[in-house]
Scaffold this motif. Structure first.
Motif, mmCIF file in Angstrom:
data_model
loop_
_atom_site.group_PDB
_atom_site.id
_atom_site.type_symbol
_atom_site.label_atom_id
_atom_site.label_comp_id
_atom_site.label_asym_id
_atom_site.label_seq_id
_atom_site.Cartn_x
_atom_site.Cartn_y
_atom_site.Cartn_z
ATOM 1 N N ILE A 33 0.864 -1.179 0.000
ATOM 2 C CA ILE A 33 0.000 0.000 0.000
ATOM 3 C C ILE A 33 0.900 1.228 0.000
ATOM 4 O O ILE A 33 1.815 1.324 0.815
ATOM 5 N N ILE A 34 0.656 2.151 -0.923
ATOM 6 C CA ILE A 34 1.435 3.394 -0.978
ATOM 7 C C ILE A 34 0.539 4.540 -0.536
ATOM 8 O O ILE A 34 -0.568 4.714 -1.049
ATOM 9 N N ASP A 35 1.032 5.326 0.419
ATOM 10 C CA ASP A 35 0.311 6.513 0.883
ATOM 11 C C ASP A 35 0.956 7.743 0.254
ATOM 12 O O ASP A 35 2.118 8.054 0.550
ATOM 13 N N LEU A 36 0.205 8.434 -0.593
ATOM 14 C CA LEU A 36 0.734 9.604 -1.296
ATOM 15 C C LEU A 36 0.706 10.839 -0.402
ATOM 16 O O LEU A 36 -0.292 11.118 0.254
ATOM 17 N N GLY A 37 1.802 11.593 -0.407
ATOM 18 C CA GLY A 37 1.861 12.828 0.354
ATOM 19 C C GLY A 37 1.541 12.608 1.819
ATOM 20 O O GLY A 37 0.656 13.254 2.385
ATOM 21 N N SER A 38 2.272 11.716 2.459
ATOM 22 C CA SER A 38 1.931 11.255 3.811
ATOM 23 C C SER A 38 1.906 12.358 4.857
ATOM 24 O O SER A 38 1.151 12.278 5.824
ATOM 25 N N GLY A 39 2.726 13.381 4.693
ATOM 26 C CA GLY A 39 2.703 14.504 5.626
ATOM 27 C C GLY A 39 2.958 14.090 7.053
ATOM 28 O O GLY A 39 3.999 13.539 7.399
ATOM 29 N N ALA A 40 1.964 14.301 7.917
ATOM 30 C CA ALA A 40 2.093 13.948 9.334
ATOM 31 C C ALA A 40 1.931 12.453 9.577
ATOM 32 O O ALA A 40 2.161 11.970 10.690
ATOM 33 N N GLY A 41 1.520 11.713 8.533
ATOM 34 C CA GLY A 41 1.300 10.273 8.682
ATOM 35 C C GLY A 41 -0.164 9.888 8.685
ATOM 36 O O GLY A 41 -0.537 8.816 9.153
ATOM 37 N N LEU A 42 -0.989 10.757 8.096
ATOM 38 C CA LEU A 42 -2.435 10.546 8.039
ATOM 39 C C LEU A 42 -2.866 10.407 6.580
ATOM 40 O O LEU A 42 -2.716 11.368 5.821
ATOM 41 N N PRO A 43 -3.289 9.257 6.142
ATOM 42 C CA PRO A 43 -3.626 8.084 6.947
ATOM 43 C C PRO A 43 -2.533 7.035 7.077
ATOM 44 O O PRO A 43 -2.747 5.998 7.697
ATOM 45 N N GLY A 44 -1.352 7.250 6.497
ATOM 46 C CA GLY A 44 -0.362 6.182 6.346
ATOM 47 C C GLY A 44 0.022 5.452 7.617
ATOM 48 O O GLY A 44 0.092 4.212 7.644
ATOM 49 N N ILE A 45 0.319 6.177 8.687
ATOM 50 C CA ILE A 45 0.713 5.528 9.933
ATOM 51 C C ILE A 45 -0.445 4.714 10.507
ATOM 52 O O ILE A 45 -0.252 3.589 11.001
ATOM 53 N N VAL A 46 -1.644 5.263 10.440
ATOM 54 C CA VAL A 46 -2.819 4.541 10.932
ATOM 55 C C VAL A 46 -3.043 3.275 10.109
ATOM 56 O O VAL A 46 -3.328 2.201 10.647
ATOM 57 N N VAL A 47 -2.901 3.382 8.804
ATOM 58 C CA VAL A 47 -3.045 2.217 7.927
ATOM 59 C C VAL A 47 -2.022 1.148 8.294
ATOM 60 O O VAL A 47 -2.351 -0.045 8.395
ATOM 61 N N ALA A 48 -0.777 1.554 8.506
ATOM 62 C CA ALA A 48 0.272 0.595 8.850
ATOM 63 C C ALA A 48 -0.038 -0.122 10.158
ATOM 64 O O ALA A 48 0.203 -1.328 10.295
ATOM 65 N N ALA A 49 -0.572 0.611 11.124
ATOM 66 C CA ALA A 49 -0.918 -0.003 12.405
ATOM 67 C C ALA A 49 -2.049 -1.009 12.266
ATOM 68 O O ALA A 49 -2.064 -2.048 12.937
ATOM 69 N N GLU A 93 11.666 16.825 3.370
ATOM 70 C CA GLU A 93 12.613 16.124 4.236
ATOM 71 C C GLU A 93 12.192 16.146 5.704
ATOM 72 O O GLU A 93 12.293 15.136 6.402
ATOM 73 N N ARG A 94 11.732 17.296 6.183
ATOM 74 C CA ARG A 94 11.375 17.359 7.608
ATOM 75 C C ARG A 94 10.211 16.431 7.923
ATOM 76 O O ARG A 94 10.100 15.901 9.040
ATOM 77 N N ARG A 95 9.355 16.207 6.949
ATOM 78 C CA ARG A 95 8.235 15.291 7.171
ATOM 79 C C ARG A 95 8.686 13.834 7.086
ATOM 80 O O ARG A 95 8.201 12.990 7.852
ATOM 81 N N THR A 96 9.592 13.517 6.166
ATOM 82 C CA THR A 96 10.086 12.139 6.118
ATOM 83 C C THR A 96 10.893 11.823 7.372
ATOM 84 O O THR A 96 10.867 10.685 7.857
ATOM 85 N N ASP A 97 11.606 12.809 7.905
ATOM 86 C CA ASP A 97 12.307 12.592 9.176
ATOM 87 C C ASP A 97 11.311 12.236 10.271
ATOM 88 O O ASP A 97 11.538 11.317 11.065
ATOM 89 N N TRP A 98 10.222 12.987 10.330
ATOM 90 C CA TRP A 98 9.176 12.720 11.315
ATOM 91 C C TRP A 98 8.580 11.328 11.130
ATOM 92 O O TRP A 98 8.439 10.570 12.095
ATOM 93 N N LEU A 99 8.249 10.978 9.908
ATOM 94 C CA LEU A 99 7.639 9.682 9.638
ATOM 95 C C LEU A 99 8.565 8.535 10.027
ATOM 96 O O LEU A 99 8.110 7.526 10.586
ATOM 97 N N SER A 100 9.850 8.685 9.750
ATOM 98 C CA SER A 100 10.819 7.650 10.129
ATOM 99 C C SER A 100 10.906 7.514 11.641
ATOM 100 O O SER A 100 10.956 6.395 12.184
ATOM 101 N N GLU A 101 10.907 8.641 12.337
ATOM 102 C CA GLU A 101 10.942 8.616 13.802
ATOM 103 C C GLU A 101 9.707 7.925 14.360
ATOM 104 O O GLU A 101 9.799 7.095 15.283
ATOM 105 N N VAL A 102 8.543 8.281 13.841
ATOM 106 C CA VAL A 102 7.301 7.700 14.321
ATOM 107 C C VAL A 102 7.286 6.190 14.098
ATOM 108 O O VAL A 102 6.943 5.418 15.005
ATOM 109 N N ALA A 103 7.656 5.754 12.905
ATOM 110 C CA ALA A 103 7.654 4.320 12.605
ATOM 111 C C ALA A 103 8.586 3.564 13.543
ATOM 112 O O ALA A 103 8.251 2.469 14.021
ATOM 113 N N GLU A 104 9.735 4.155 13.847
ATOM 114 C CA GLU A 104 10.680 3.495 14.746
ATOM 115 C C GLU A 104 10.149 3.466 16.178
ATOM 116 O O GLU A 104 10.190 2.424 16.843
ATOM 117 N N LEU A 105 9.618 4.588 16.658
ATOM 118 C CA LEU A 105 9.116 4.665 18.029
ATOM 119 C C LEU A 105 7.928 3.738 18.257
ATOM 120 O O LEU A 105 7.752 3.181 19.345
#
Length: 220
Positions: A77-93, A107-119
């Motif tokens: 599943i590809i989430d386009l323009g994930s931004g803050a992770g909505l809906p991508g992070i919720v979908v992954a969970a 870049e600042r958003r991909t940094d955030w998304l990587s941090e969230v996925a790891e945490l």
């Protein structure tokens, strides 16, 4: 996993409602952790506006979760323009057996998304700093999601080349979904869209239903 050390960060009326936890089921620990991260860091990092803090559950997390019922349980599943992770992070969970690619050009958003996925220990998440057109011909998915990204004509152009034949675009839309579909008829034909429908996706009583546009790519 994120420690729940600040249980009352907002005045969200859905905060602590047991129906929310029940709705998310086994995904609850990750989604709850994501809520905490958004409440703690979202405004500070420019991911959400301050007025959104008190409606993170109803307007954002439950809204994002509403699309999951239309997504495959496995595959990519590809989430386009994930931004803050909505809906991508919720979908992954909520789809732990699917690979969820979070596609985001900033870049600042991909940094955030990587941090969230790891945490949140979301091992099924892949974060890519790119636009959709950058990965045409490289990535193929069973489904593409999009929330507050663009009008349908643009979404068709960006998403259909990413989908395998028979794959689906699932886009969260508002009250003008039917108008968007009509305005994008030419783009739909050009991008090999086979069928388009507007679906109503409820979550829990008292939360506004989500309107979803589901578009299928024509078989080869």
């Amino acid at each position: 996993m994120v420690a729940d050390t600040h249980p009352d960060l907002t005045d969200d009326p859905w905060q602590g409602d047991p129906r929310v936890e029940a709705y998310f089921g086994t995904a609850w620990p990750a989604v709850r952790g994501f809520h905490l991260l958004l409440a703690q860091e979202g405004v500070l990092r420019g991911l959400i506006g301050p007025r959104e803090l008190d409606r993170l559950w109803s307007r954002h997390l439950l809204n994002s979760a509403a699309v999951v019922q239309f997504l495959p349980e496995t595959g990519r599943i590809i989430d386009l323009g994930s931004g803050a992770g909505l809906p991508g992070i919720v979908v992954a969970a909520m789809r732990p057996d699917a690979e969820v690619v979070l596609l985001e050009p900033m870049e600042r958003r991909t940094d955030w998304l990587s941090e969230v996925a790891e945490l949140l220990s979301l091992d099924n998440v892949v974060v890519r700093r790119a636009r959709a057109e950058d990965v045409h011909g490289e990535l193929t998915a069973d489904a593409v999601t999009a929330r507050a990204v663009a009008a349908l004509d643009k979404l068709y152009a960006w998403s259909m080349p990413l989908l395998r034949p028979g794959g689906v675009l699932v886009a969260l839309k508002g009250g003008r979904a039917e108008e968007e579909i009509q305005a994008a008829l030419k783009a739909a034909r050009k991008q090999r869209v086979e069928a388009v429908e507007v679906l109503v996706a409820p979550t829990i009583p008292g939360v506004d239903e989500t309107r979803v546009v589901r578009a299928v790519r024509k078989p080869a």
